[in-house]
Design a protein around this motif. Sequence first.
Motif, PDB file in Angstrom:
ATOM      1  N   HIS A 434      37.348  52.077  36.607  1.00 24.17           N
ATOM      2  CA  HIS A 434      36.019  51.672  36.171  1.00 24.17           C
ATOM      3  C   HIS A 434      35.548  52.710  35.166  1.00 24.17           C
ATOM      4  O   HIS A 434      36.019  53.856  35.168  1.00 24.17           O
ATOM      5  CB  HIS A 434      35.054  51.581  37.350  1.00 24.17           C
ATOM      6  CG  HIS A 434      35.360  50.416  38.256  1.00 24.17           C
ATOM      7  ND1 HIS A 434      34.471  49.943  39.191  1.00 24.17           N
ATOM      8  CD2 HIS A 434      36.456  49.613  38.371  1.00 24.17           C
ATOM      9  CE1 HIS A 434      35.000  48.920  39.837  1.00 24.17           C
ATOM     10  NE2 HIS A 434      36.209  48.714  39.358  1.00 24.17           N
ATOM     11  N   ARG A 454      39.586  53.819  41.097  1.00 25.96           N
ATOM     12  CA  ARG A 454      39.216  53.159  42.352  1.00 25.96           C
ATOM     13  C   ARG A 454      40.496  52.628  42.990  1.00 25.96           C
ATOM     14  O   ARG A 454      41.470  52.307  42.309  1.00 25.96           O
ATOM     15  CB  ARG A 454      38.248  51.994  42.099  1.00 25.96           C
ATOM     16  CG  ARG A 454      36.950  52.387  41.378  1.00 25.96           C
ATOM     17  CD  ARG A 454      36.035  53.183  42.290  1.00 25.96           C
ATOM     18  NE  ARG A 454      34.724  53.398  41.694  1.00 25.96           N
ATOM     19  CZ  ARG A 454      34.383  54.504  41.047  1.00 25.96           C
ATOM     20  NH1 ARG A 454      35.284  55.474  40.881  1.00 25.96           N
ATOM     21  NH2 ARG A 454      33.164  54.649  40.547  1.00 25.96           N
ATOM     22  N   TRP A 455      40.464  52.501  44.302  1.00 24.87           N
ATOM     23  CA  TRP A 455      41.637  52.013  45.035  1.00 24.87           C
ATOM     24  C   TRP A 455      41.217  50.805  45.870  1.00 24.87           C
ATOM     25  O   TRP A 455      40.366  50.918  46.751  1.00 24.87           O
ATOM     26  CB  TRP A 455      42.191  53.126  45.920  1.00 24.87           C
ATOM     27  CG  TRP A 455      43.424  52.741  46.707  1.00 24.87           C
ATOM     28  CD1 TRP A 455      44.227  51.673  46.503  1.00 24.87           C
ATOM     29  CD2 TRP A 455      43.969  53.440  47.822  1.00 24.87           C
ATOM     30  NE1 TRP A 455      45.248  51.657  47.403  1.00 24.87           N
ATOM     31  CE2 TRP A 455      45.117  52.726  48.236  1.00 24.87           C
ATOM     32  CE3 TRP A 455      43.600  54.591  48.511  1.00 24.87           C
ATOM     33  CZ2 TRP A 455      45.897  53.135  49.312  1.00 24.87           C
ATOM     34  CZ3 TRP A 455      44.381  55.007  49.578  1.00 24.87           C
ATOM     35  CH2 TRP A 455      45.521  54.271  49.971  1.00 24.87           C
ATOM     36  N   ARG A 456      41.811  49.666  45.551  1.00 22.78           N
ATOM     37  CA  ARG A 456      41.522  48.455  46.304  1.00 22.78           C
ATOM     38  C   ARG A 456      42.509  48.368  47.459  1.00 22.78           C
ATOM     39  O   ARG A 456      43.688  48.062  47.279  1.00 22.78           O
ATOM     40  CB  ARG A 456      41.619  47.220  45.411  1.00 22.78           C
ATOM     41  CG  ARG A 456      41.054  45.964  46.060  1.00 22.78           C
ATOM     42  CD  ARG A 456      40.890  44.853  45.045  1.00 22.78           C
ATOM     43  NE  ARG A 456      39.910  45.170  44.016  1.00 22.78           N
ATOM     44  CZ  ARG A 456      38.590  45.073  44.196  1.00 22.78           C
ATOM     45  NH1 ARG A 456      38.098  44.688  45.375  1.00 22.78           N
ATOM     46  NH2 ARG A 456      37.757  45.372  43.209  1.00 22.78           N
ATOM     47  N   LEU A 461      37.156  48.353  48.185  1.00 16.80           N
ATOM     48  CA  LEU A 461      37.288  49.204  47.017  1.00 16.80           C
ATOM     49  C   LEU A 461      36.881  50.623  47.401  1.00 16.80           C
ATOM     50  O   LEU A 461      35.712  50.904  47.673  1.00 16.80           O
ATOM     51  CB  LEU A 461      36.401  48.685  45.881  1.00 16.80           C
ATOM     52  CG  LEU A 461      36.708  49.261  44.492  1.00 16.80           C
ATOM     53  CD1 LEU A 461      38.109  48.880  44.055  1.00 16.80           C
ATOM     54  CD2 LEU A 461      35.681  48.757  43.486  1.00 16.80           C
ATOM     55  N   SER A 463      36.293  54.651  46.900  1.00 17.49           N
ATOM     56  CA  SER A 463      35.911  55.599  45.863  1.00 17.49           C
ATOM     57  C   SER A 463      36.905  56.762  45.850  1.00 17.49           C
ATOM     58  O   SER A 463      37.611  57.008  46.833  1.00 17.49           O
ATOM     59  CB  SER A 463      34.495  56.125  46.127  1.00 17.49           C
ATOM     60  OG  SER A 463      34.492  56.914  47.311  1.00 17.49           O
ATOM     61  N   ARG A 655      33.511  47.568  35.466  1.00 17.97           N
ATOM     62  CA  ARG A 655      34.854  47.078  35.204  1.00 17.97           C
ATOM     63  C   ARG A 655      35.064  46.966  33.695  1.00 17.97           C
ATOM     64  O   ARG A 655      34.103  46.797  32.930  1.00 17.97           O
ATOM     65  CB  ARG A 655      35.052  45.719  35.865  1.00 17.97           C
ATOM     66  CG  ARG A 655      35.025  45.759  37.393  1.00 17.97           C
ATOM     67  CD  ARG A 655      35.110  44.352  37.965  1.00 17.97           C
ATOM     68  NE  ARG A 655      36.333  43.691  37.524  1.00 17.97           N
ATOM     69  CZ  ARG A 655      37.508  43.788  38.137  1.00 17.97           C
ATOM     70  NH1 ARG A 655      37.613  44.523  39.240  1.00 17.97           N
ATOM     71  NH2 ARG A 655      38.577  43.165  37.676  1.00 17.97           N
TER      72      ARG A 655
END
Length: 675
Positions: A434, A454-456, A461, A463, A655
């Motif tokens: 982002h 970011r890690w989904r 999601l 931080s 995004r």
Amino acid sequence: MHAFSRHSRSPGADISHMRSAAQGHTSASKLFLMYAAATLVPVLAVGVLLAISYRQHVERGGVAEARSQAALLSDDVIRPVLGREPLNGSVPAAVDSLLDAAFARATADQRLARMRLRDATGLVIWSDDGSGLGTSGGDDEVDEALEGDAVGKLTRLNVDAGDTGPAGPRVVEVYYPIKSQPDDEKPIGVLEMYVPYAPIEADVASGLRRTYLVLGVGLAFLWLVLALISASTTKRLRRQSDRLAYLAHYDDASGLLNRVGFADKVAHRLAITPEQPPAVALVNVSRFRDVNDALGRDSGDEILFQLGRRLVAAAGDNAIVGRMGGDEFGIACFAHNCGDIEGWATRLQAAASEPIEAAGVPVLVEVAVGFHRAEPNQSVDTVLTRADVALVHAKSTVDRRARYSPSFERSDASSLALLARLRDSLGNGGLELHYQPKTSLRDGGVESVEALVRWRLDDTLLSPGVFLPLAEQTALVHPLTDWVAREALRQLASWGEAAAGVGMAINVSARNVSDPAFADRLLRIVADSAVDPRLLTVEITETALLADPDAARKSLSGIHEAGMSISIDDFGQGQTSLAYLASLPVDELKIDRAFVAQVCDDSTQDAIVRSVIQLGHSLGLRVVAEGIEDERTLDRLIDLEADVGQGFYIARPMRPDRFADWREDHDRARLRVVG
């Protein structure tokens, strides 16, 4: 146990090395003998083939010589008196006497054993001894001669059809067509001659003896040369093998065990005496690269050698000392005199910290020591890992010495599992970036965007605060940072005109800038992206700079020289001296959000922010205020003449597909305000 030379080894290692070397020499000797025997066979085979070839060549020469004699006898003696008519059933009287005379002369010097004359049908019409008279052809050789071709072969006397008596000596049998004119197609008869082979055979035997002698000497010399080359090659390969075997477990510069050899030897001792666990210490030399750069690699190697000797002496009896890497040593003590492990580690540090003379210059090295008392039945990997954890902690302490404590371990089982999933996500697209804009506090224009990872994970999601601290404890931070840089630059290029004049900022960790290869990797990533390096800003926290100042300076200098900007993030949290700050290739200061958030409500924080801005401007640096959450804070920072602002009030991280629309709306609103 510590008799020490530039390439010294422990007695046990020397004995083991001597045994393996002796076994290697025996094996090499056997291999050489096998090679010598194996090469002798083809050499002999070549000799036999050459001898056979020579014999066949001589025999062909004998047959050719016999044909030449037949041609001479036919053309000079017989053909001139026969006339032009084909022979038919008998020999003219004049020819008969000539043939008797020719044969008598030929037999006088043993050039002929038998001679016959055949007519145009192949019938024998004359024979010196009366043999075969009245017999016709029937042999292939006769038929070929009647067709006009001279034929010769090696045979024995009295073995043709019509011959009587026992087989005689070896002869060359020749059938030569007699033509009245050389151009005639059909012969008028056939001259049949038997030339003794004994003189030719004697010449062959004599020639073969000479050939065998020369060939034998030549092949023996060739085999000897091959054997000497093989012996020399085997000896050289054996030396190389011994050298590689040494280098597999020993460090060449210091003469100590290397990491593999040290771990193997400690593991061996642990297996022998599991009830007597050792004290293990890792000693790291600070700023050793500066020594190499200033004095040269040879002097650096000499310092490592002298340092190794000191550590061996200070480690005590029955200790194992090794060089674990470029500037790191490992010591394992199994003796009672390291029972006071703190005192033992202090002695190691004191011994290493004494000045060392190299190239005529006394060099003072600073070391950090991490140490751990192994527990019974603990594996060598665990022991070394805990000593390494202690060493990392020691580098951040005042006395640069630390004993392992479980509190140093920041990762538990769940954290390790999370790291494993993060590694997988790095390869399968589970990470995303982002972007948070930064705007000028003078005219509101968009200066740059900061890429925030970011890690989904499982539809959540996360931080960076959740997973980045874990990644920064491991080498995973390197591919993670590389991915962020590559993806951020790709996105900047893909925005095209929507990001015209906009720069990109990425965050790097202390572990990144401590890696000597980091700057080169980043330069390759920028080159591959085709983005102007001047559009990229590298942000590093002030505390990360202090973790390894010398490594940070080297990495950042290489990046800055390529045209990228360097920003000190969270400025004000650390303890950076002004002298150190001035020595760094820094372009920007980012005031820590903790100060910015209270700039309107706390006079002390306001004074700090004002001072940082003035300091940055006096050093020619751009000053960024992050964490702007409301209009009051924005206005105050404009009054204090900060250069750039960043925070939720300006824009939240977004995004990439939203950036173009946001910038268009932002610029439209800014122009209305200006208008």
